[in-house]
Design an enzyme around this catalytic site. Structure first.
Site, PDB file in Angstrom:
ATOM      1  CE  LYS A  84     -48.816 -20.770   6.753  1.00 32.97           C
ATOM      2  NZ  LYS A  84     -48.411 -22.164   6.696  1.00 32.97           N
ATOM      3  CG  PHE A 142     -35.968  -2.378  11.626  1.00 37.02           C
ATOM      4  CD1 PHE A 142     -36.763  -3.517  11.520  1.00 37.02           C
ATOM      5  CD2 PHE A 142     -36.567  -1.230  12.122  1.00 37.02           C
ATOM      6  CE1 PHE A 142     -38.105  -3.513  11.886  1.00 37.02           C
ATOM      7  CE2 PHE A 142     -37.913  -1.212  12.495  1.00 37.02           C
ATOM      8  CZ  PHE A 142     -38.667  -2.347  12.376  1.00 37.02           C
ATOM      9  CE  LYS A 153     -31.467  -7.580  10.618  1.00 38.24           C
ATOM     10  NZ  LYS A 153     -32.753  -7.264   9.970  1.00 38.24           N
ATOM     11  CG  PHE A 188     -33.340 -14.883  -2.934  1.00 39.70           C
ATOM     12  CD1 PHE A 188     -32.641 -15.057  -1.741  1.00 39.70           C
ATOM     13  CD2 PHE A 188     -34.357 -13.940  -2.949  1.00 39.70           C
ATOM     14  CE1 PHE A 188     -32.941 -14.314  -0.603  1.00 39.70           C
ATOM     15  CE2 PHE A 188     -34.670 -13.193  -1.821  1.00 39.70           C
ATOM     16  CZ  PHE A 188     -33.958 -13.377  -0.646  1.00 39.70           C
ATOM     17  CB  THR A 214     -31.556 -16.961   7.094  1.00 41.24           C
ATOM     18  OG1 THR A 214     -32.954 -16.846   7.280  1.00 41.24           O
ATOM     19  CG2 THR A 214     -31.241 -18.261   6.398  1.00 41.24           C
ATOM     20  CD1 TRP A 251     -33.678 -19.890   4.003  1.00 47.23           C
ATOM     21  CD2 TRP A 251     -33.851 -20.798   1.978  1.00 47.23           C
ATOM     22  NE1 TRP A 251     -34.990 -20.228   3.819  1.00 47.23           N
ATOM     23  CE2 TRP A 251     -35.129 -20.793   2.588  1.00 47.23           C
ATOM     24  CE3 TRP A 251     -33.722 -21.330   0.685  1.00 47.23           C
ATOM     25  CZ2 TRP A 251     -36.265 -21.288   1.946  1.00 47.23           C
ATOM     26  CZ3 TRP A 251     -34.859 -21.832   0.058  1.00 47.23           C
ATOM     27  CH2 TRP A 251     -36.115 -21.806   0.693  1.00 47.23           C
ATOM     28  CB  ALA A 281     -36.002  -2.757  15.377  1.00 51.74           C
ATOM     29  NE  ARG A 335     -33.756  -9.003  16.811  1.00 50.75           N
ATOM     30  CZ  ARG A 335     -34.269  -8.446  15.745  1.00 50.75           C
ATOM     31  NH1 ARG A 335     -35.027  -7.375  15.854  1.00 50.75           N
ATOM     32  NH2 ARG A 335     -34.030  -8.945  14.557  1.00 50.75           N
TER      33      ARG A 335
END
Lengths: 640, 640
Positions: B135, B376, B100, B464, B102, B493, B345, B124
């Site tokens: 990470k 979320f 989201k 992806f 990204t 991405w 959230a 946020r």
């Protein structure tokens, strides 16, 4: 030219008209500190930065009134000679404080805005927690303040918040490590600590350092023997030896005695060793090394466990990467101030940062002045300034300014107790030369303490409106007889820099006098000898007495290789002795050493003389009742 | 002109040469997020501010890459029409997240840097604590990031630290008040709470407010009767009712269950109600009022005790005076970003601040786009965005962007568990159209959820490299059949804004489509009805079941007058139901409501569906092992 201006404040006279109205109006102030602070319009901080010779790319603005200064300026100015280095300290104070911060600001205002010298004040950042408990800022007061005082007293640029984060990351890492070691086999720990990432397994840099410390000179994770894996993965922390506490920058007495994981309380943030490291580091690399050396516990075999062993050193440095840069602000009269670091003056050394002083000394240049303040009285803050801060920084002070008040001297002469929040007894508001004369024993001893280090002493008699001429004159006379280079009355609180002109001139003269600075002790002496030297020479004790815990710690720290660290005494500031009721200059007492602790990263051992509170509480009516934000103008009201 | 530029980024093409090299090189990235972030040189933030039409005196720089924006800009632009308001949400995600953030960044990069529209992303601020645990940053990833990502992920400008300070001041005030009430008589309390200062005794403003709340219309402290004094001085807090916890922004599992004073644990800072207030406030005054209304406990008589009763409202506002200003940063492609507030959230509403959205909507102007992200999946973050955030802000959204991935849909279709830190099973890396098709039940339900609010939905299929053409096409087809306005593949991405051009064009078209926004429920409905509506309409539940604690709270809050607050469900994000194992679009289940809590200041009740962790822990090998600071360059290494 190296970018250092010969005169810092070309426009001070123009910009501070609003301020001038106040200084000339009256000596009995009717405005509160925050009202005075807000009555002046500070210069844009980038202008202050330019005036002191900083280049734009060395300055990180934080709004209009605060900026962080890049450490690279030290390298740019490395061939610039240092200015004169002046430390402000005081006699043993009343609980109300005798005006060291105010005098620091007054002196730089006098030197800078009035005598047109290049000048910098270097002061500590106050803890935010107490701001909401009891009134009393640390920005100076009256017409000698660092402005805007609400920025100074609140978040500033977040340095203390960074310390909270760094400190508590260490605490969480300790408990997490104990937890994971308890619940996993050597092999499971090793597989997690040195995981295979896309088929590749390797040690991180900090893990290589741990291997080297263990004497394992291998870099291939598959090459370790079982014994080596065991040694590598198990810090084997002895829970009873943990000395690292969690911290918060809030006055919260209920955090004093709780049990969390293996640690037993919360302290206030400024008491963290991270703060002491920030104050003593002389660069990024030195700060990182000190973080890595911080000892948080011992292993069950008695080996010190460090932040580096926990793997957390780099993360601490990252959290502190901005905090390490000094914060530029200004005084009410537009002279520059560095606000940087604020370690406790009892369990730590109570002085602002080495880095701020070093940068300021370069910026003011050979004929300029850097005025830095040491916490508490001369027996504590100044002694630590010399023996700890100057030892690590390599800087040599030119002048000691010793602040004295008639009020404190009357207390030392046998006057009734002075208590915060209670009106002063009449002994303090009416002339009483006898009390003053008797109390000068404390002044004399603190002058001797300063002179012991080979530095000329100027006594600043911080005048209150109830002090009489005869009282003030008596203090000046006593100070001179006791060996002060000079002693002068000051009225800077009511008058700003103008009220500290005589002090400024005395400091100028003293800075030309011969100075023969020397430490009180060699760090290679045994721990007990160093403590005894401070107790006897500085406090006037007959001897010291080590209680059993302290004796054990002397043995432990000596064995662990920390015996050659300097000593940072954690003693009450309300007496030269360990007993706050003993005023004047007591002698013949035996100083009890209850326990000894170590801040190995910061670089000192701290003997505890009595108990020290590391977490304040809130009173019935905290001063937050008076604090408010105007929702239209955004102005802060009621803060001091 | 009002100072709003018609085109924000005139120089984007020139400045981002370094970046262009990377986008064109490859779709399989070999650089880490921080390496990509550091490979580009951000524009000076004052230039970004100028490009978006801000005046210099509206901008408070925090170094070169961050700035705070004064709220006064809202007044200056009050007559400027708002831009298009786009919310980014997602299908029910895997534990790895489906992109989201990204997509939010990719979309604004496409709209701004490529299609040359005025655009703002509003995101946020992430919690700093978890940064040192596992990470995974929150700045986006790959070639869609907020930069510099280390600034974004660490202290930023200190807003979360301010929340920690404000939250813990309230906690300390609660315990201090109980302590002082226990140990003092009414008269002693009164004498301390309303002291005589220089002979004058008066109530502070906040004390007058308390008197008014008690129905005592007196302003002279001497005029109160004994009963009135008693009512005034005794908050009479029932320790068992305290709902206020202390907080820290550190992952520290050992703070989960401890007893401090009367409260029972530490939470992570971003879970504080102070954070939720910051996110929902629409100005200084509103923020202050919300702080004042925060309920921390009940009295022994069942009366809510507020922050205002504690006297702490003004101090909270002062602590939060800078945090209330949105933080300006930029994306990798130089488009502007507001980073502001980051409430949980689950126990809060999981959306960035109303103030940032409002300012951004004015700055972009009528034809511009503000893209804001809801935490979320759509059942949680989007539902709260509509029913809570839009209700309080009065803003009306034009487009919902729903992010879906082949990976998550396969999981919903019955694929094996997806677990962080474990390689993906082959179902996820090889073509499997059957799993995708079956999993589209979740996509369909979430599209319906968005359409229920009357707003057009664009599905962004975040591709992806292991996704096949057929899989991606299948998702697009399903989305369109399920009622999406449009559905497009995205490759931002790997490619930056260029990879989201189709999405950007779809959003442009959707923003012109009819939108008929409506809330799901009227706040005046009974609490139980509101909860049931959400459970049935949004989650697909057959009904709800209130456990006894929840039933008691319904009665309590209704009696206390809080029954008409909106509802903020604290539910797992890993399923539409309460059971994270139930994937797809479950129906027929009964949603258990374990308990209900109130954030009265923020302005919502939050029913607890299952248990929520409000304090993360550290793993065996926290990622701090990899984090380091280069002491020479000052660069942060190894952060993500």
């Amino acid at each position: 030219s190296l970018g250092v201006c010969s005169l810092f404040h070309p426009e001070a006279g123009n910009l501070w008209g609003v301020f001038d109205l106040h200084t000339h109006s009256s000596c009995s102030l009717s405005l509160s500190d925050i009202e005075i602070s807000q009555s002046c319009i500070p210069k844009p901080i980038d202008q202050v930065a330019k005036e002191v010779g900083l280049f734009p790319d060395e300055v990180e603005l934080y709004g209009q009134t605060k900026a962080k200064i890049q450490l690279s300026v030290l390298k740019r100015l490395q061939n610039q000679p240092d200015g004169k280095y002046v430390v402000v300290t005081g006699i043993t104070p009343t609980p109300l404080g005798e005006g060291k911060s105010t005098t620091t600001v007054g002196l730089v205002q006098a030197l800078g805005a009035h005598l047109r010298q290049n000048v910098f004040a270097c002061v500590r950042q106050p803890s935010q927690g107490p701001t909401f408990g009891i009134k009393g800022g640390a920005a100076g007061g009256g017409y000698c303040q660092v402005v805007p005082m609400e920025e100074f007293n609140l978040h500033l640029t977040g340095d203390i918040h960074a310390i909270t984060a760094a400190n508590n990351l260490v605490a969480a890492a300790i408990d997490a490590r104990i937890f994971h070691e308890l619940t996993q086999s050597d092999q499971a720990l090793y597989n997690r600590l040195v995981p295979s990432v896309n088929g590749v397994r390797k040690f991180s840099d900090i893990q290589i350092r741990r291997l080297q410390k263990l004497g394992i000179n291998k870099t291939d994770p598959m090459a370790l023997t079982k014994e080596e894996v065991n040694a590598f993965v198990r810090l084997d922390i002895d829970p009873g030896t943990i000395t690292w506490q969690r911290v918060l920058d809030t006055n919260d007495r209920f955090l004093r005695k709780i049990t969390i994981g293996q640690s037993a309380q919360f302290d206030i943030t400024v008491s963290s060793e991270i703060m002491a490291v920030l104050a003593l580091a002389d660069g990024l690399d030195d700060m990182k090394k000190r973080f890595g050396r911080m000892v948080v516990a011992s292993s069950k075999k008695g080996i010190p466990v460090t932040a580096d062993d926990l793997g957390v050193t780099g993360a601490l440095a990252v959290l502190m990467k901005d905090a390490v840069k000094p914060n530029l602000m200004q005084t009410l009269e537009g002279t520059p101030v560095f606000v940087h670091a604020g370690p406790f003056a009892n369990i730590a050394h109570g002085n602002s940062s080495v880095l701020a002083d070093k940068i300021a000394l370069k910026l003011v240049g050979k004929d300029g002045f850097v005025v830095t303040e040491a916490g508490f009285g001369a027996d504590i803050g100044m002694e630590k300034f010399f023996n700890i801060k100057c030892r690590y920084s390599g800087l040599r002070p030119h002048v000691v300014v010793l602040v004295a008040t008639v009020r404190a001297l009357k207390m030392h002469g046998g006057g009734p107790a002075v208590t915060a929040g209670v009106p002063l007894p009449k002994e303090y508001t009416e002339e009483n030369l006898q009390l003053v004369a008797k109390g000068c024993s404390n002044l004399t001893k603190q002058i001797q303490n300063a002179r012991m280090f080979g530095v000329p002493v100027v006594v600043a008699v911080n005048a209150f409106k109830t002090d009489t001429k005869a009282e003030l004159a008596l203090v000046v006379q006593h100070a001179k007889e006791a060996g002060a280079f000079d002693a002068v009355e000051c009225t800077h609180w009511a008058e700003g820099g103008k009220g500290a002109l005589a002090l400024a001139r005395a400091v100028q003269r003293a800075s030309q006098a011969p100075s023969n600075f020397k430490f009180l002790y060699n760090v290679e002496l045994p721990v007990v000898d160093k403590i005894r030297l401070i107790a006897q020479q500085v406090y006037g004790a007959r001897d010291i007495e080590l209680l059993p815990e302290a004796q054990e710690k002397v043995a432990l720290y000596t064995k662990q290789g920390f015996g050659n660290l300097p000593i940072c005494m954690a003693k009450t500031h309300l007496s030269l002795s360990h007993d706050p009721e003993q005023k004047g200059a007591p002698t013949g007492f035996v100083l009890p050493i209850r326990d000894i602790r170590a801040s190995v990263g910061a670089g000192f051992l701290y003997p505890l003389v009595g108990t020290m509170s590391t977490m304040p509480g809130l009173p019935t009516r905290p001063c937050f009742y008076d604090i408010d934000l105007d929702p239209v103008s955004g102005a802060v009201n009621g803060l001091f």
